[in-house]
Design a protein around this motif. Sequence first.
Motif, PDB file in Angstrom:
ATOM      1  N   LYS A 345       0.812  -1.214   0.000  1.00  0.00           N
ATOM      2  CA  LYS A 345       0.000   0.000   0.000  1.00  0.00           C
ATOM      3  C   LYS A 345       0.842   1.258   0.000  1.00  0.00           C
ATOM      4  O   LYS A 345       0.617   2.174  -0.819  1.00  0.00           O
ATOM      5  CB  LYS A 345      -0.918  -0.016   1.227  1.00  0.00           C
ATOM      6  CG  LYS A 345      -1.796   1.212   1.380  1.00  0.00           C
ATOM      7  CD  LYS A 345      -2.706   1.068   2.592  1.00  0.00           C
ATOM      8  CE  LYS A 345      -3.623   2.269   2.755  1.00  0.00           C
ATOM      9  NZ  LYS A 345      -4.530   2.097   3.929  1.00  0.00           N
ATOM     10  N   TYR A 346       1.821   1.325   0.881  1.00  0.00           N
ATOM     11  CA  TYR A 346       2.600   2.561   1.012  1.00  0.00           C
ATOM     12  C   TYR A 346       3.781   2.608   0.046  1.00  0.00           C
ATOM     13  O   TYR A 346       4.208   3.688  -0.351  1.00  0.00           O
ATOM     14  CB  TYR A 346       3.024   2.745   2.467  1.00  0.00           C
ATOM     15  CG  TYR A 346       1.824   2.994   3.343  1.00  0.00           C
ATOM     16  CD1 TYR A 346       1.119   4.188   3.253  1.00  0.00           C
ATOM     17  CD2 TYR A 346       1.333   2.008   4.194  1.00  0.00           C
ATOM     18  CE1 TYR A 346      -0.028   4.408   4.011  1.00  0.00           C
ATOM     19  CE2 TYR A 346       0.190   2.214   4.949  1.00  0.00           C
ATOM     20  CZ  TYR A 346      -0.488   3.415   4.850  1.00  0.00           C
ATOM     21  OH  TYR A 346      -1.626   3.627   5.586  1.00  0.00           O
ATOM     22  N   GLN A 347       4.271   1.452  -0.362  1.00  0.00           N
ATOM     23  CA  GLN A 347       5.308   1.452  -1.392  1.00  0.00           C
ATOM     24  C   GLN A 347       4.757   1.977  -2.716  1.00  0.00           C
ATOM     25  O   GLN A 347       5.440   2.688  -3.453  1.00  0.00           O
ATOM     26  CB  GLN A 347       5.864   0.041  -1.564  1.00  0.00           C
ATOM     27  CG  GLN A 347       6.746  -0.413  -0.413  1.00  0.00           C
ATOM     28  CD  GLN A 347       8.056   0.346  -0.332  1.00  0.00           C
ATOM     29  OE1 GLN A 347       8.877   0.262  -1.231  1.00  0.00           O
ATOM     30  NE2 GLN A 347       8.238   1.097   0.733  1.00  0.00           N
ATOM     31  N   SER A 348       3.507   1.658  -3.030  1.00  0.00           N
ATOM     32  CA  SER A 348       2.904   2.154  -4.262  1.00  0.00           C
ATOM     33  C   SER A 348       2.747   3.664  -4.214  1.00  0.00           C
ATOM     34  O   SER A 348       2.880   4.348  -5.231  1.00  0.00           O
ATOM     35  CB  SER A 348       1.550   1.484  -4.507  1.00  0.00           C
ATOM     36  OG  SER A 348       0.617   1.842  -3.500  1.00  0.00           O
ATOM     37  N   GLN A 349       2.472   4.197  -3.029  1.00  0.00           N
ATOM     38  CA  GLN A 349       2.369   5.657  -2.892  1.00  0.00           C
ATOM     39  C   GLN A 349       3.719   6.332  -3.076  1.00  0.00           C
ATOM     40  O   GLN A 349       3.810   7.433  -3.634  1.00  0.00           O
ATOM     41  CB  GLN A 349       1.774   6.006  -1.534  1.00  0.00           C
ATOM     42  CG  GLN A 349       0.304   5.632  -1.394  1.00  0.00           C
ATOM     43  CD  GLN A 349      -0.303   6.128  -0.091  1.00  0.00           C
ATOM     44  OE1 GLN A 349       0.019   7.214   0.390  1.00  0.00           O
ATOM     45  NE2 GLN A 349      -1.194   5.328   0.491  1.00  0.00           N
ATOM     46  N   LEU A 350       4.787   5.686  -2.618  1.00  0.00           N
ATOM     47  CA  LEU A 350       6.125   6.223  -2.847  1.00  0.00           C
ATOM     48  C   LEU A 350       6.423   6.302  -4.341  1.00  0.00           C
ATOM     49  O   LEU A 350       6.985   7.288  -4.825  1.00  0.00           O
ATOM     50  CB  LEU A 350       7.175   5.352  -2.160  1.00  0.00           C
ATOM     51  CG  LEU A 350       7.407   5.552  -0.665  1.00  0.00           C
ATOM     52  CD1 LEU A 350       8.396   4.510  -0.153  1.00  0.00           C
ATOM     53  CD2 LEU A 350       7.930   6.955  -0.368  1.00  0.00           C
TER      54      LEU A 350
END
Length: 432
Positions: A345-350
């Motif tokens: 989830k948060y890697q995709s936002q990065l």
Amino acid sequence: MKPWLKLAAGAAAITLATAGCAGSGGTDPGAAASSAPKGDGTLTVWLMTGSAPTTLTDALNKEFEDAHQGVKVKYEIQQWNGIQQKLTTALSGGDAPDVIEVGNTQTPFFASSSVLSDLSGSVNDLNGAQWLAGLKASGEFEGKTYGVPFYAANREVIYRKDMFEQAGITTPPASRAEWLDAITKLKAKFGSDPDFQALYLPGQYWYSLLSFIWDEGGDIAKADGKSFKATLDSPGAKAGLEFYKQLVEASGTKAPKDNDEANPQQAGIYGGGKAAMFIGTPGEVATAAKTDPSITAKTGAFAIPSKTAGQSAPVFLGGSNLVIPLNSKDQALAKDYLKLLSGAKYQSQLAKAGYVPGTSTDVSGLDADPLSKVMAAASKNGRAVPTSPRWGDVESGQNPLKDMLTAYLTGKKTLDQATSDANAALDKLIGG
């Protein structure tokens, strides 16, 4: 301002124009956090200015607190200026933060100082199978893992699409030979202008030199037990240096041979409209656009070419790792936080924010920007500098690689003398 070029130096933030995914497979870190036990108190997190977007950290911290009733995330943004001393003080004291972002070349120094928690047993939980190889290596010390890759950036060749078209170059170079041929065509078309530069290439741009050395099968140093042995006098290193000189002489660059890409700022030179190419990171185009707003639409990128046609040269990965101090008061909660942050989830936002994600092989979030897409593809062949605890002395002091480049490019030293002297100087800095 995204710290892509500052992070490219790791421990020694270089004062340049800045530049800077969904996981597939492996353990989903988010699931691990949601089932964590309740706790009490505060989890202190230090991330650096310009790294994770506020939208990401706000959502991350809320999700973590919701999953850990009674725990409050104390999120603090740190400045790069002076961070080395601040980290040293915090890590040696009794009130350290629980999660800290550190530059990738800082990690071995702190690991060797016995102030970081050993995360070797948690690699699988942190999506370890998908860690970006170059950053993964920078988080390891003496066979153990201390840093979790956070994000990275790497260099590519940024070029003027309109100039290429006018010079009859229909496709980006896919080999060193094609790159040199493109330079010849550009000079034939625009060379009547005395200010024209087919490629702006500073004499001390050693981050670019690394690509050529690695492409030749060489390296700057190799592990020798628990120490390092400089290898700048090896055949591969010499061949990389020779190509650098060939590129400088062929390109017609007017860049100083005794300074680096920050002096003068290369993005500003590119923005002036007289340079067809430079080696940099995507975010530098925004800096160039301050001089000429129209340059963004005229700009494309291709990976630094290899001597082998159809391949790209290895690139230096600059970026950050996430670590847990040994004196963190709640190691379990800190690991839960890393599990959540390293998840899909948060890697995709990065990735959508323009960073190469550290714990995911899915870089599709960078596809929307053509320059970032090229950077992400090249990052798969990324490498780190030697994981010597003393590498910071190389970047912050009298850098032997810079001295070697200037001496050889100006003719003050032969190839053998320049590499031999630089090798001896590098051994003194990191050999012990």
